[in-house]
Design a protein around this motif. Structure first.
Motif, PDB file in Angstrom:
ATOM      1  N   PHE A  80      -2.955 -18.552  35.677  1.00 60.55           N
ATOM      2  CA  PHE A  80      -3.806 -17.487  35.145  1.00 60.55           C
ATOM      3  C   PHE A  80      -4.993 -18.069  34.370  1.00 60.55           C
ATOM      4  N   ALA A  81      -4.727 -19.049  33.505  1.00 63.23           N
ATOM      5  CA  ALA A  81      -5.800 -19.663  32.705  1.00 63.23           C
ATOM      6  C   ALA A  81      -6.813 -20.370  33.600  1.00 63.23           C
ATOM      7  N   LEU A  82      -6.329 -21.063  34.616  1.00 64.65           N
ATOM      8  CA  LEU A  82      -7.235 -21.752  35.538  1.00 64.65           C
ATOM      9  C   LEU A  82      -8.049 -20.751  36.358  1.00 64.65           C
ATOM     10  N   ALA A  83      -7.428 -19.648  36.754  1.00 63.44           N
ATOM     11  CA  ALA A  83      -8.157 -18.604  37.479  1.00 63.44           C
ATOM     12  C   ALA A  83      -9.227 -17.981  36.587  1.00 63.44           C
ATOM     13  N   LEU A  84      -8.929 -17.807  35.300  1.00 64.55           N
ATOM     14  CA  LEU A  84      -9.941 -17.305  34.362  1.00 64.55           C
ATOM     15  C   LEU A  84     -11.118 -18.264  34.263  1.00 64.55           C
ATOM     16  N   GLU A  85     -10.827 -19.560  34.278  1.00 63.33           N
ATOM     17  CA  GLU A  85     -11.899 -20.565  34.239  1.00 63.33           C
ATOM     18  C   GLU A  85     -12.792 -20.463  35.477  1.00 63.33           C
ATOM     19  N   VAL A  86     -12.180 -20.228  36.634  1.00 64.01           N
ATOM     20  CA  VAL A  86     -12.978 -20.037  37.854  1.00 64.01           C
ATOM     21  C   VAL A  86     -13.887 -18.827  37.682  1.00 64.01           C
ATOM     22  N   GLY A  87     -13.330 -17.744  37.172  1.00 62.81           N
ATOM     23  CA  GLY A  87     -14.140 -16.542  36.931  1.00 62.81           C
ATOM     24  C   GLY A  87     -15.267 -16.799  35.956  1.00 62.81           C
ATOM     25  N   ALA A  88     -14.996 -17.562  34.910  1.00 66.08           N
ATOM     26  CA  ALA A  88     -16.037 -17.894  33.929  1.00 66.08           C
ATOM     27  C   ALA A  88     -17.139 -18.730  34.572  1.00 66.08           C
ATOM     28  N   ALA A  89     -16.753 -19.675  35.415  1.00 69.50           N
ATOM     29  CA  ALA A  89     -17.744 -20.518  36.090  1.00 69.50           C
ATOM     30  C   ALA A  89     -18.640 -19.678  37.001  1.00 69.50           C
ATOM     31  N   VAL A  90     -18.033 -18.763  37.732  1.00 72.41           N
ATOM     32  CA  VAL A  90     -18.805 -17.885  38.619  1.00 72.41           C
ATOM     33  C   VAL A  90     -19.734 -16.995  37.792  1.00 72.41           C
ATOM     34  N   LEU A  91     -19.225 -16.426  36.716  1.00 70.64           N
ATOM     35  CA  LEU A  91     -20.027 -15.537  35.878  1.00 70.64           C
ATOM     36  C   LEU A  91     -21.216 -16.263  35.252  1.00 70.64           C
ATOM     37  N   VAL A  92     -20.984 -17.428  34.687  1.00 71.91           N
ATOM     38  CA  VAL A  92     -22.067 -18.188  34.046  1.00 71.91           C
ATOM     39  C   VAL A  92     -23.133 -18.560  35.072  1.00 71.91           C
ATOM     40  N   THR A  93     -22.702 -18.995  36.237  1.00 76.86           N
ATOM     41  CA  THR A  93     -23.653 -19.377  37.289  1.00 76.86           C
ATOM     42  C   THR A  93     -24.445 -18.166  37.764  1.00 76.86           C
ATOM     43  N   TRP A  94     -23.771 -17.054  37.970  1.00 73.98           N
ATOM     44  CA  TRP A  94     -24.433 -15.840  38.437  1.00 73.98           C
ATOM     45  C   TRP A  94     -25.450 -15.333  37.412  1.00 73.98           C
TER      46      TRP A  94
ATOM     47  N   LEU B 127     -30.717 -23.802  35.947  1.00 71.76           N
ATOM     48  CA  LEU B 127     -29.875 -23.392  37.068  1.00 71.76           C
ATOM     49  C   LEU B 127     -29.171 -24.575  37.727  1.00 71.76           C
ATOM     50  N   ARG B 128     -29.859 -25.675  37.904  1.00 72.85           N
ATOM     51  CA  ARG B 128     -29.244 -26.827  38.582  1.00 72.85           C
ATOM     52  C   ARG B 128     -28.030 -27.369  37.813  1.00 72.85           C
ATOM     53  N   PRO B 129     -28.170 -27.703  36.512  1.00 72.85           N
ATOM     54  CA  PRO B 129     -26.965 -28.180  35.818  1.00 72.85           C
ATOM     55  C   PRO B 129     -25.871 -27.123  35.728  1.00 72.85           C
ATOM     56  N   THR B 130     -26.257 -25.859  35.704  1.00 71.10           N
ATOM     57  CA  THR B 130     -25.260 -24.791  35.658  1.00 71.10           C
ATOM     58  C   THR B 130     -24.495 -24.712  36.973  1.00 71.10           C
ATOM     59  N   ILE B 131     -25.204 -24.812  38.084  1.00 70.55           N
ATOM     60  CA  ILE B 131     -24.540 -24.787  39.393  1.00 70.55           C
ATOM     61  C   ILE B 131     -23.618 -25.996  39.533  1.00 70.55           C
ATOM     62  N   ILE B 132     -24.086 -27.149  39.106  1.00 68.35           N
ATOM     63  CA  ILE B 132     -23.262 -28.356  39.216  1.00 68.35           C
ATOM     64  C   ILE B 132     -21.992 -28.227  38.373  1.00 68.35           C
ATOM     65  N   SER B 133     -22.136 -27.837  37.112  1.00 64.04           N
ATOM     66  CA  SER B 133     -20.949 -27.734  36.252  1.00 64.04           C
ATOM     67  C   SER B 133     -20.032 -26.588  36.706  1.00 64.04           C
ATOM     68  N   GLY B 134     -20.611 -25.500  37.168  1.00 57.87           N
ATOM     69  CA  GLY B 134     -19.806 -24.389  37.670  1.00 57.87           C
ATOM     70  C   GLY B 134     -19.025 -24.762  38.911  1.00 57.87           C
ATOM     71  N   THR B 135     -19.658 -25.507  39.806  1.00 53.83           N
ATOM     72  CA  THR B 135     -18.993 -25.945  41.031  1.00 53.83           C
ATOM     73  C   THR B 135     -17.873 -26.932  40.723  1.00 53.83           C
ATOM     74  N   ILE B 136     -18.154 -27.886  39.837  1.00 59.23           N
ATOM     75  CA  ILE B 136     -17.124 -28.852  39.457  1.00 59.23           C
ATOM     76  C   ILE B 136     -15.961 -28.134  38.780  1.00 59.23           C
ATOM     77  N   THR B 137     -16.272 -27.204  37.880  1.00 62.26           N
ATOM     78  CA  THR B 137     -15.226 -26.456  37.184  1.00 62.26           C
ATOM     79  C   THR B 137     -14.354 -25.688  38.173  1.00 62.26           C
ATOM     80  N   ALA B 138     -14.982 -24.959  39.072  1.00 64.25           N
ATOM     81  CA  ALA B 138     -14.220 -24.164  40.038  1.00 64.25           C
ATOM     82  C   ALA B 138     -13.392 -25.063  40.953  1.00 64.25           C
ATOM     83  N   ALA B 139     -13.974 -26.162  41.421  1.00 61.32           N
ATOM     84  CA  ALA B 139     -13.236 -27.080  42.296  1.00 61.32           C
ATOM     85  C   ALA B 139     -12.049 -27.693  41.563  1.00 61.32           C
ATOM     86  N   TRP B 140     -12.253 -28.112  40.314  1.00 66.16           N
ATOM     87  CA  TRP B 140     -11.156 -28.678  39.525  1.00 66.16           C
ATOM     88  C   TRP B 140     -10.040 -27.653  39.330  1.00 66.16           C
TER      89      TRP B 140
END
Length: 117
Positions: free
Chosen positions: A7-21, A59-72
């Motif tokens: 659940f916590a990891l899924a929330l992190e994915v959601g946070a990464a998507v939200l911040v990037t969006w 946007l670029r560093p946000t996409i990079i960190s969001g992608t790494i976060t979601a992948a992790w």
């Protein structure tokens, strides 16, 4: 415990998507200056142009960190040994780190644009 980590990891994915969006929306002008979302510093909030320029650069560093976060997080969900609090903290650190790194990137872009005009 395992379900809580998923659940916590899924929330992190959601946070990464939200911040990037939200950063993407601010960069393309569909998210106006506001007090809730985006890179909200004195410099980025100084004008609509500064807001857009700063977010385009961020946007670029946000996409990079969001992608790494979601992948992790997705990897951690898939591999039982990684479903632990440390994985959640790593994901949060990467996402927050990307957000913090985007601030000086945004400021440099705004300063560069003001020097050019």
């Amino acid at each position: 415990m395992d379900e809580a980590m998923v659940f916590a990891l899924a929330l992190e994915v959601g946070a990464a998507v939200l911040v990037t969006w939200l950063t993407w929306r601010a960069a393309n002008g569909s998210l106006a200056r506001n007090d809730l979302a985006g890179v909200r510093t004195r410099i980025t909030m100084s004008s609509d142009a500064a807001w857009r320029i700063g977010h385009r650069a961020a946007l670029r560093p946000t996409i990079i960190s969001g992608t790494i976060t979601a992948a992790w997080c997705l990897t951690s969900i898939g591999l039982a040994p990684l479903r632990n609090p440390v994985s959640v903290l790593v994901a949060a650190g990467v996402l927050v780190g990307g957000a913090l790194l985007s601030i000086p990137v945004a400021h440099r872009a705004i300063r560069r644009a003001s020097l050019e005009s």
